[in-house]
Design an enzyme around this catalytic site. Sequence first.
Site, PDB file in Angstrom:
ATOM      1  N   LYS A 143       0.736  -1.146   0.006  1.00 26.92           N
ATOM      2  CA  LYS A 143      -0.138   0.111  -0.167  1.00 26.92           C
ATOM      3  C   LYS A 143       0.732   1.196  -0.087  1.00 26.92           C
ATOM      4  CE  LYS A 143      -3.950  -1.733   2.768  1.00 26.92           C
ATOM      5  NZ  LYS A 143      -4.537  -1.450   4.132  1.00 26.92           N
ATOM      6  N   GLY A 144       2.180   1.102   0.406  1.00 28.06           N
ATOM      7  CA  GLY A 144       2.927   2.318   1.019  1.00 28.06           C
ATOM      8  C   GLY A 144       3.127   3.445  -0.157  1.00 28.06           C
TER       9      GLY A 144
ATOM     10  N   GLU B  23       8.382   2.630  -5.548  1.00 25.94           N
ATOM     11  CA  GLU B  23       8.489   2.035  -4.405  1.00 25.94           C
ATOM     12  C   GLU B  23       8.444   3.145  -3.062  1.00 25.94           C
ATOM     13  OE1 GLU B  23       7.836  -0.092  -2.021  1.00 25.94           O
ATOM     14  OE2 GLU B  23       8.728  -2.107  -2.465  1.00 25.94           O
ATOM     15  N   ASP B  24       7.967   3.063  -2.315  1.00 26.18           N
ATOM     16  CA  ASP B  24       7.940   3.926  -1.221  1.00 26.18           C
ATOM     17  C   ASP B  24       9.217   3.999  -0.409  1.00 26.18           C
ATOM     18  OD1 ASP B  24       7.401   1.593  -0.026  1.00 26.18           O
ATOM     19  OD2 ASP B  24       5.875   1.988   1.317  1.00 26.18           O
TER      20      ASP B  24
ATOM     21  N   ASP C  97      14.216  -1.104   2.327  1.00 23.56           N
ATOM     22  CA  ASP C  97      14.967  -1.292   3.644  1.00 23.56           C
ATOM     23  C   ASP C  97      15.956  -2.436   3.727  1.00 23.56           C
ATOM     24  OD1 ASP C  97      14.171  -0.868   6.784  1.00 23.56           O
ATOM     25  OD2 ASP C  97      13.854  -2.969   6.469  1.00 23.56           O
TER      26      ASP C  97
ATOM     27  N   LYS D 116      17.316   3.542   2.958  1.00 18.05           N
ATOM     28  CA  LYS D 116      17.842   3.121   4.082  1.00 18.05           C
ATOM     29  C   LYS D 116      19.190   2.253   3.959  1.00 18.05           C
ATOM     30  CE  LYS D 116      13.790   2.392   6.972  1.00 18.05           C
ATOM     31  NZ  LYS D 116      13.221   1.631   7.822  1.00 18.05           N
TER      32      LYS D 116
ATOM     33  N   PHE E 197      12.569   3.647  11.930  1.00 17.89           N
ATOM     34  CA  PHE E 197      11.377   3.260  11.289  1.00 17.89           C
ATOM     35  C   PHE E 197      10.655   4.469  11.149  1.00 17.89           C
ATOM     36  CE2 PHE E 197       7.202   1.705  10.917  1.00 17.89           C
ATOM     37  CZ  PHE E 197       7.288   0.363  10.114  1.00 17.89           C
ATOM     38  N   VAL E 198       9.961   4.863   9.814  1.00 21.01           N
ATOM     39  CA  VAL E 198       9.352   5.988   9.394  1.00 21.01           C
ATOM     40  C   VAL E 198       8.061   5.702   9.115  1.00 21.01           C
ATOM     41  CG1 VAL E 198      11.514   7.327   8.801  1.00 21.01           C
ATOM     42  CG2 VAL E 198      10.395   6.072   7.196  1.00 21.01           C
TER      43      VAL E 198
ATOM     44  N   ASP F  19       3.083   3.613   6.842  1.00 21.97           N
ATOM     45  CA  ASP F  19       2.243   3.246   8.328  1.00 21.97           C
ATOM     46  C   ASP F  19       3.050   2.504   9.257  1.00 21.97           C
ATOM     47  OD1 ASP F  19       2.230   0.906   6.909  1.00 21.97           O
ATOM     48  OD2 ASP F  19       0.673   0.250   8.528  1.00 21.97           O
TER      49      ASP F  19
ATOM     50  N   ARG G  94      -0.462   6.864   7.742  1.00 17.47           N
ATOM     51  CA  ARG G  94      -0.235   7.003   6.442  1.00 17.47           C
ATOM     52  C   ARG G  94      -0.464   8.501   5.727  1.00 17.47           C
ATOM     53  NH1 ARG G  94       0.430   2.067   3.950  1.00 17.47           N
ATOM     54  NH2 ARG G  94      -0.529   0.278   4.913  1.00 17.47           N
TER      55      ARG G  94
HETATM   56  P1  IMP Z   1      12.218  -4.363   2.580  1.00 15.00           P
HETATM   57  O1  IMP Z   1      12.060  -5.565   1.838  1.00 15.00           O
HETATM   58  O2  IMP Z   1      13.035  -4.806   3.640  1.00 15.00           O
HETATM   59  O3  IMP Z   1      13.172  -3.517   1.806  1.00 15.00           O
HETATM   60  O4  IMP Z   1      11.078  -3.740   2.977  1.00 15.00           O
HETATM   61  C1  IMP Z   1      10.324  -3.067   1.966  1.00 15.00           C
HETATM   62  C2  IMP Z   1       8.994  -2.729   2.535  1.00 15.00           C
HETATM   63  O5  IMP Z   1       8.663  -2.766   4.198  1.00 15.00           O
HETATM   64  C3  IMP Z   1       8.468  -1.404   2.307  1.00 15.00           C
HETATM   65  O6  IMP Z   1       7.872  -1.517   1.067  1.00 15.00           O
HETATM   66  C4  IMP Z   1       7.533  -1.114   3.400  1.00 15.00           C
HETATM   67  O7  IMP Z   1       6.130  -1.198   3.199  1.00 15.00           O
HETATM   68  C5  IMP Z   1       8.212  -1.827   4.560  1.00 15.00           C
HETATM   69  N1  IMP Z   1       8.979  -0.678   5.324  1.00 15.00           N
HETATM   70  C6  IMP Z   1      10.328  -0.877   5.514  1.00 15.00           C
HETATM   71  N2  IMP Z   1      10.895   0.146   6.074  1.00 15.00           N
HETATM   72  C7  IMP Z   1       9.864   0.852   6.707  1.00 15.00           C
HETATM   73  C8  IMP Z   1       9.675   1.907   7.402  1.00 15.00           C
HETATM   74  O8  IMP Z   1      10.574   2.672   8.024  1.00 15.00           O
HETATM   75  N3  IMP Z   1       8.494   2.528   7.782  1.00 15.00           N
HETATM   76  C9  IMP Z   1       7.180   1.592   7.009  1.00 15.00           C
HETATM   77  N4  IMP Z   1       7.371   0.851   6.293  1.00 15.00           N
HETATM   78  C10 IMP Z   1       8.801   0.245   5.928  1.00 15.00           C
END
Ligand code: IMP
Length: 190
Positions: free
Chosen positions: A47-48, A103-104, A107, A135, A156-157, A163, A169
């Site tokens: 959703k982000g 992508e939002d 991480d 990040k 964590f943001v 959210d 959100r």
């Molecule tokens: P990754 O696979 O660890 O890169 O995570 C990606 C997904 O985790 C993002 O699309 C977000 O939905 C969620 N996510 C990662 N870090 C954050 C954060 O700081 N706040 C909110 N959602 C996050």
Amino acid sequence: MTMAPIAVEDLEILLPEKDIQAEVKALAGRVASAYEGRPLLLVGVLKGAWVFLADLVRHIPFNVDVDFIKVSSYGNATDSSGEVKFEMDFSHSIQGKDVLIVEDIVDSGLTLKYLKKNLLTRKPASVRVCALLDKPERHQTDVEIDYRGFEIPDRFVVGYGLDCAGFFRNLPSVAALTPEQSSALVQARR
Ligand code: IMP
């Protein structure tokens, strides 16, 4: 509706709304000059990414197609496990198309890695990535982000589509939560 147990005034604003808007406009400019004259499919990852995609697309001065996919990564509220599942797939085939994943936040990078690999099996003309937030300290894999907005610290943001347990959100800025604030939000949702 569940009220957030934390007031907006108590959040640490990391990126104010006007900085985000300026960066989104700059990113859209780069995307527009790269794809001008080519049909482009922007793919928002739900959703982000919907808030980001909605702003980004309005700064692109030619017609683009938009689609959404939804993926979920198994894990707890703040850490992804690396296992990704498609919850909603494309509404049309992406074969032969220039695809830009929107992508939002990146991480661990595991979601993006899975997505790119999955999309490439569908024979698009190209796949690139546009992410508003990154990040780098959290990466667990190589991630190539073609259009990257802000590099942020390992926090964590929330806000601008992101959210924590469904809260914040709709905040127009991006705020960093303390671990205590994250726990309070998760508790409030139970
Ligand atoms: P990754 O696979 O660890 O890169 O995570 C990606 C997904 O985790 C993002 O699309 C977000 O939905 C969620 N996510 C990662 N870090 C954050 C954060 O700081 N706040 C909110 N959602 C996050």
